[in-house]
Structure formats: C-alpha cells, structure tokens
Motif scaffolding. Structure first.
Motif, PDB file in Angstrom:
ATOM      1  N   LEU A  65       0.808  -1.210   0.000  1.00 19.86           N
ATOM      2  CA  LEU A  65       0.000   0.000   0.000  1.00 19.86           C
ATOM      3  C   LEU A  65       0.845   1.265   0.000  1.00 19.86           C
ATOM      4  CD1 LEU A  65      -2.590  -1.105   2.735  1.00 19.86           C
ATOM      5  CD2 LEU A  65      -2.635  -1.580   0.268  1.00 19.86           C
ATOM      6  N   ASN A  66       0.364   2.299  -0.669  1.00 18.35           N
ATOM      7  CA  ASN A  66       0.981   3.623  -0.663  1.00 18.35           C
ATOM      8  C   ASN A  66       0.050   4.587   0.066  1.00 18.35           C
ATOM      9  OD1 ASN A  66       3.227   2.952  -2.397  1.00 18.35           O
ATOM     10  ND2 ASN A  66       1.770   2.909  -4.078  1.00 18.35           N
ATOM     11  N   GLY A  67       0.629   5.482   0.876  1.00 22.07           N
ATOM     12  CA  GLY A  67      -0.200   6.444   1.594  1.00 22.07           C
ATOM     13  C   GLY A  67       0.520   7.022   2.801  1.00 22.07           C
ATOM     14  N   HIS A  68      -0.198   7.155   3.897  1.00 23.28           N
ATOM     15  CA  HIS A  68       0.333   7.726   5.138  1.00 23.28           C
ATOM     16  C   HIS A  68      -0.091   6.800   6.259  1.00 23.28           C
ATOM     17  CE1 HIS A  68       0.524  11.458   8.015  1.00 23.28           C
ATOM     18  NE2 HIS A  68       1.487  10.567   8.247  1.00 23.28           N
ATOM     19  N   PHE A  69       0.880   6.042   6.793  1.00 22.35           N
ATOM     20  CA  PHE A  69       0.532   4.942   7.680  1.00 22.35           C
ATOM     21  C   PHE A  69       1.209   5.047   9.043  1.00 22.35           C
ATOM     22  CE2 PHE A  69       0.439   3.367   3.280  1.00 22.35           C
ATOM     23  CZ  PHE A  69      -0.923   3.086   3.181  1.00 22.35           C
ATOM     24  N   LEU A  70       0.485   4.574  10.054  1.00 27.25           N
ATOM     25  CA  LEU A  70       1.006   4.459  11.411  1.00 27.25           C
ATOM     26  C   LEU A  70       1.454   3.026  11.626  1.00 27.25           C
ATOM     27  CD1 LEU A  70       1.418   5.480  14.334  1.00 27.25           C
ATOM     28  CD2 LEU A  70      -0.988   4.870  14.763  1.00 27.25           C
ATOM     29  N   LYS A  88      -2.570  16.983   4.773  1.00 32.92           N
ATOM     30  CA  LYS A  88      -3.610  16.441   3.898  1.00 32.92           C
ATOM     31  C   LYS A  88      -4.303  15.225   4.506  1.00 32.92           C
ATOM     32  CE  LYS A  88      -1.463  17.974  -0.430  1.00 32.92           C
ATOM     33  NZ  LYS A  88      -0.883  17.538  -1.730  1.00 32.92           N
ATOM     34  N   ASP A  89      -3.504  14.289   5.000  1.00 37.58           N
ATOM     35  CA  ASP A  89      -4.067  13.038   5.492  1.00 37.58           C
ATOM     36  C   ASP A  89      -3.495  12.703   6.862  1.00 37.58           C
ATOM     37  OD1 ASP A  89      -5.556  12.233   3.064  1.00 37.58           O
ATOM     38  OD2 ASP A  89      -3.549  12.160   2.173  1.00 37.58           O
ATOM     39  N   LYS A  90      -4.332  12.120   7.704  1.00 37.16           N
ATOM     40  CA  LYS A  90      -3.891  11.622   8.994  1.00 37.16           C
ATOM     41  C   LYS A  90      -3.353  10.211   8.824  1.00 37.16           C
ATOM     42  CE  LYS A  90      -5.587  10.763  13.693  1.00 37.16           C
ATOM     43  NZ  LYS A  90      -6.762  10.795  14.587  1.00 37.16           N
ATOM     44  N   ALA A  91      -2.309   9.870   9.552  1.00 33.94           N
ATOM     45  CA  ALA A  91      -1.732   8.526   9.462  1.00 33.94           C
ATOM     46  C   ALA A  91      -2.743   7.502   9.938  1.00 33.94           C
ATOM     47  CB  ALA A  91      -0.460   8.449  10.314  1.00 33.94           C
ATOM     48  N   ILE A  92      -2.926   6.450   9.164  1.00 34.26           N
ATOM     49  CA  ILE A  92      -3.843   5.380   9.528  1.00 34.26           C
ATOM     50  C   ILE A  92      -3.083   4.075   9.713  1.00 34.26           C
ATOM     51  CG2 ILE A  92      -5.775   6.437   8.282  1.00 34.26           C
ATOM     52  CD1 ILE A  92      -5.340   4.239   6.122  1.00 34.26           C
ATOM     53  N   LYS A  93      -3.678   3.177  10.455  1.00 33.82           N
ATOM     54  CA  LYS A  93      -3.107   1.856  10.642  1.00 33.82           C
ATOM     55  C   LYS A  93      -4.037   0.855   9.983  1.00 33.82           C
ATOM     56  CE  LYS A  93      -0.969  -1.181  14.032  1.00 33.82           C
ATOM     57  NZ  LYS A  93      -0.623  -1.369  15.456  1.00 33.82           N
ATOM     58  N   PRO A  94      -3.689   0.347   8.809  1.00 34.09           N
ATOM     59  CA  PRO A  94      -4.571  -0.588   8.118  1.00 34.09           C
ATOM     60  C   PRO A  94      -4.912  -1.789   9.007  1.00 34.09           C
ATOM     61  CG  PRO A  94      -2.855   0.136   6.649  1.00 34.09           C
ATOM     62  CD  PRO A  94      -2.504   0.659   8.018  1.00 34.09           C
ATOM     63  N   GLY A 134       4.956   2.941  16.247  1.00 33.52           N
ATOM     64  CA  GLY A 134       4.590   4.325  16.531  1.00 33.52           C
ATOM     65  C   GLY A 134       5.101   5.296  15.486  1.00 33.52           C
ATOM     66  N   ASN A 135       6.005   4.838  14.625  1.00 32.68           N
ATOM     67  CA  ASN A 135       6.528   5.674  13.552  1.00 32.68           C
ATOM     68  C   ASN A 135       5.552   5.722  12.374  1.00 32.68           C
ATOM     69  OD1 ASN A 135       9.164   6.370  14.660  1.00 32.68           O
ATOM     70  ND2 ASN A 135       9.634   4.197  14.467  1.00 32.68           N
ATOM     71  N   HIS A 136       5.805   6.632  11.447  1.00 29.37           N
ATOM     72  CA  HIS A 136       4.973   6.770  10.256  1.00 29.37           C
ATOM     73  C   HIS A 136       5.753   6.303   9.021  1.00 29.37           C
ATOM     74  CE1 HIS A 136       2.199  10.122  12.082  1.00 29.37           C
ATOM     75  NE2 HIS A 136       2.336   9.071  12.864  1.00 29.37           N
ATOM     76  N   SER A 137       5.023   5.924   7.980  1.00 32.58           N
ATOM     77  CA  SER A 137       5.661   5.484   6.740  1.00 32.58           C
ATOM     78  C   SER A 137       4.769   5.823   5.548  1.00 32.58           C
ATOM     79  CB  SER A 137       5.925   3.979   6.773  1.00 32.58           C
ATOM     80  OG  SER A 137       6.540   3.551   5.563  1.00 32.58           O
ATOM     81  N   LYS A 186       7.047  13.174  15.025  1.00 38.59           N
ATOM     82  CA  LYS A 186       7.319  14.585  15.297  1.00 38.59           C
ATOM     83  C   LYS A 186       7.994  15.280  14.115  1.00 38.59           C
ATOM     84  CE  LYS A 186       7.883  13.813  20.272  1.00 38.59           C
ATOM     85  NZ  LYS A 186       8.832  13.898  21.423  1.00 38.59           N
ATOM     86  N   ASP A 187       8.521  14.475  13.188  1.00 34.91           N
ATOM     87  CA  ASP A 187       9.236  15.046  12.053  1.00 34.91           C
ATOM     88  C   ASP A 187       8.807  14.347  10.757  1.00 34.91           C
ATOM     89  OD1 ASP A 187      11.088  16.810  10.894  1.00 34.91           O
ATOM     90  OD2 ASP A 187      12.637  15.257  10.865  1.00 34.91           O
ATOM     91  N   CYS A 188       7.519  14.070  10.638  1.00 33.30           N
ATOM     92  CA  CYS A 188       6.995  13.340   9.482  1.00 33.30           C
ATOM     93  C   CYS A 188       6.586  14.325   8.381  1.00 33.30           C
ATOM     94  CB  CYS A 188       5.790  12.490   9.902  1.00 33.30           C
ATOM     95  SG  CYS A 188       4.947  11.687   8.520  1.00 33.30           S
ATOM     96  N   PRO A 189       7.207  14.246   7.206  1.00 34.97           N
ATOM     97  CA  PRO A 189       6.853  15.166   6.119  1.00 34.97           C
ATOM     98  C   PRO A 189       5.417  14.971   5.629  1.00 34.97           C
ATOM     99  CG  PRO A 189       8.301  13.437   5.311  1.00 34.97           C
ATOM    100  CD  PRO A 189       8.285  13.315   6.797  1.00 34.97           C
ATOM    101  N   LEU A 190       4.873  13.770   5.807  1.00 37.62           N
ATOM    102  CA  LEU A 190       3.494  13.519   5.402  1.00 37.62           C
ATOM    103  C   LEU A 190       2.517  14.242   6.325  1.00 37.62           C
ATOM    104  CD1 LEU A 190       3.884   9.689   4.735  1.00 37.62           C
ATOM    105  CD2 LEU A 190       3.888  11.512   3.040  1.00 37.62           C
ATOM    106  N   CYS A 191       2.869  14.287   7.609  1.00 38.92           N
ATOM    107  CA  CYS A 191       2.030  15.020   8.560  1.00 38.92           C
ATOM    108  C   CYS A 191       2.070  16.523   8.276  1.00 38.92           C
ATOM    109  CB  CYS A 191       2.495  14.764   9.990  1.00 38.92           C
ATOM    110  SG  CYS A 191       2.159  13.103  10.609  1.00 38.92           S
ATOM    111  N   LYS A 192       3.235  16.995   7.876  1.00 38.19           N
ATOM    112  CA  LYS A 192       3.411  18.439   7.665  1.00 38.19           C
ATOM    113  C   LYS A 192       2.596  18.962   6.492  1.00 38.19           C
ATOM    114  CE  LYS A 192       7.993  18.599   9.786  1.00 38.19           C
ATOM    115  NZ  LYS A 192       9.450  18.792   9.594  1.00 38.19           N
TER     116      LYS A 192
END
Length: 205
Positions: A16-21, A194-200, A25-28, A185-191
C-alpha cells in the motif's frame, strides 16, 4: 527458483501507498498488509514452506513456533505446519504482552518467534520475553518480510540503530522491503496536513 515475494504482495494489493502508522509508533509512506496475502491459504502454505526451508538449511529445528497476535498468527501457524512443530501465540492484555489460553512452555524448550513483518522487531522481542519468562529458549526470529532495519540471514543489508532484536539470535525472512520511516514529530506527510496517518486493519481500514 527463488520466490518473488514482492509479486505476491503486489498481486494481492497488499503493498500500500499512503500515510501509515506503524506498530512501532513511527509513520511510513508504504505499508505491507500481510493479511491480504495470507487470506489465500495456498499462498500461505507456499510462503510458510519457503521460510521453513531457510530455517532447516541453517540446521535449526525449533520445538515450537510462537507469534505475537494478531498480525503474526497466520504466518506463524503456516511456518509451524511446514516445520512440523506446535504453534502458540502471545497477546496483549491491558497493553502487556502475555501468554494465555492454556499455552505452556517447558524449561529450555527451543522456540522460534515468527511475525508477518519485522520492522524494528519490537513486538517479536516482547513475545520473546514472554517465552523466556516461562523458561523457554529463543533460538531464532522469522518473518515473511523484513523492513530492512534488522539484519536477516542471506541479506547484505546492515543492521540499523532502530533494530531491537539481539545480535546473537538469527533472523530469517523471505525478502527485504525498504521504505521510508519517519518519527511522527518530524513526518513530512504530517506536515502537508492532507491526510492523517492510519493503521490498516483498524477502524475498518
């Protein structure tokens, strides 16, 4: 002929591509949804046998495979079946990983900890501590895929500082998947906002 693990994930629409938790606890920006791959029992059997082959070739024969719930259960079960060993799992109760449901471990029993995806190895390590508390001996870790932070047998990738698995216990996996991972705290996707990190797998995703 080596298995094309990435093709299995792609074909199952599990890469999957997107903004994930992540569980750490990190984002990807990428996520491997192993449940989509393992919903096909035949593919689960193939992957379990391929992973078991690596472990057998290394001369290891565990008495039992143990997986942390929930994500590692299907992968661990198929691996145990391919190895001809019993299977148990740990689960979280009020945030604490523990062994329940009447599962028991004998003193010095050789245990292999299996996850679906090894990222930093945090959940696998928690399961290992449960096993060791019961008197078992963890002889190896395994996963269908390795996110590239921990060093697996057969890979040229070096261990990264984020890896929590011990250096003296081998890790087996079918493939390395290298994706970006960010501190929240330093996630470019969060900055981008647009989208909140989700956990599939949670909240209907």
């Amino acid at each position: 002929m080596a298995l094309d693990i990435k093709k299995y994930y792609t074909d199952a629409q599990a890469l999957l591509n997107g903004h994930f938790l992540l569980s750490s606890g990190n984002h990807s920006d990428h996520y491997l949804q192993s449940a989509k791959v393992l919903e096909n029992p035949k593919i689960g059997e193939i992957l379990g046998q391929a992973l078991a082959k690596q472990i057998k070739e290394a001369g290891l024969l565990p008495d039992c495979v143990c997986s942390p719930a929930l994500g590692g259960i299907l992968a661990g079960y198929e691996l145990a079946r391919a190895l001809g060993t019993r299977f148990i799992f740990t689960e979280r109760v009020e945030g604490q990983m523990c062994l329940r449901r009447g599962f028991e471990i004998k003193k010095n029993e050789k245990i292999l900890i299996c996850e679906d995806i090894i990222t930093t190895g945090g959940s696998a390590l928690e399961a290992a501590r449960c096993v060791e508390f019961q008197g078992g001996k963890v002889i190896a870790y395994a996963g269908l895929a390795n996110r590239g932070f921990c060093q697996r047998i057969g890979s040229n990738l070096d261990k990264k500082p984020e890896c929590r698995l011990p250096d003296d216990v081998p890790l087996f996996a079918l493939e390395d998947f290298i994706f970006n991972m960010y501190d929240p705290k330093d996630c470019p996707l969060c900055k981008t906002g647009k989208d909140k990190a989700i956990k599939p797998g949670s909240r209907g995703n």
